[in-house]
Design a protein around this motif. Sequence first.
Motif, PDB file in Angstrom:
ATOM      1  N   THR A  36      42.246  33.085  -3.677  1.00  0.00           N
ATOM      2  CA  THR A  36      43.015  34.214  -3.153  1.00  0.00           C
ATOM      3  C   THR A  36      42.073  35.150  -2.415  1.00  0.00           C
ATOM      4  N   GLN A  37      42.649  36.018  -1.597  1.00  0.00           N
ATOM      5  CA  GLN A  37      41.812  36.944  -0.842  1.00  0.00           C
ATOM      6  C   GLN A  37      41.086  37.907  -1.773  1.00  0.00           C
ATOM      7  N   GLN A  90      44.368  29.942   2.986  1.00  0.00           N
ATOM      8  CA  GLN A  90      43.941  30.607   1.750  1.00  0.00           C
ATOM      9  C   GLN A  90      42.539  30.141   1.366  1.00  0.00           C
ATOM     10  N   THR A  91      41.669  30.240   2.360  1.00  0.00           N
ATOM     11  CA  THR A  91      40.298  29.766   2.202  1.00  0.00           C
ATOM     12  C   THR A  91      39.312  30.862   2.571  1.00  0.00           C
ATOM     13  N   GLU A 101      43.486  33.204   6.255  1.00  0.00           N
ATOM     14  CA  GLU A 101      44.753  33.459   5.568  1.00  0.00           C
ATOM     15  C   GLU A 101      45.657  32.221   5.533  1.00  0.00           C
ATOM     16  N   TYR A 105      37.966  35.366   5.698  1.00  0.00           N
ATOM     17  CA  TYR A 105      39.072  34.798   4.933  1.00  0.00           C
ATOM     18  C   TYR A 105      40.075  34.228   5.912  1.00  0.00           C
ATOM     19  N   GLN A 160      38.911  27.475  -1.652  1.00  0.00           N
ATOM     20  CA  GLN A 160      40.321  27.847  -1.646  1.00  0.00           C
ATOM     21  C   GLN A 160      40.556  28.786  -2.814  1.00  0.00           C
TER      22      GLN A 160
END
Length: 148
Positions: A93-94, A127-128, A124, A122, A91
């Motif tokens: 951020t992109q 958020q993983t 979205e 990713y 987990q």
Amino acid sequence: MGEFDKLYTVDEVAQMTRLTSRTIRNYIKSGLLRGKKVGGQWRFSQSDIENLMSSSTAAAKMSSVNRRDVLNFLDRTAPHAPQVCAIADLQVTQSAAEKLAQKICEIASQTADKNLRFCYEYIEAEQTARFTVFSAPDFIARVMEALS
């Protein structure tokens, strides 16, 4: 790109992404994959491959191929060279996920493992970042260290 950075062929990109050479050539024609022609043949830098992997179109295709590969790996009954399949969900951020994917691509560019396969996606909504790697045990150890 540095003067002596490794450049990859269509077949090498296909092998890394588990897509067909034809799919890679279609991505070139559509502009989804950018590269350079060297001596009349396409060559791709690490950043070209990273950009492809972050594309939602390519990522969706690689994700479905990846799921099939994991199932095939689990169902394998014939003798084969030592290989590990590792799936890591983080987990983050992109942008952090893309930096980690870049690290793995850098590690991959230093290996001679012809059976190496790597997929990054990713998710979205969660958020993983999901990293799936098939390779020899020593390479997997290096990837897991980079992800920690």
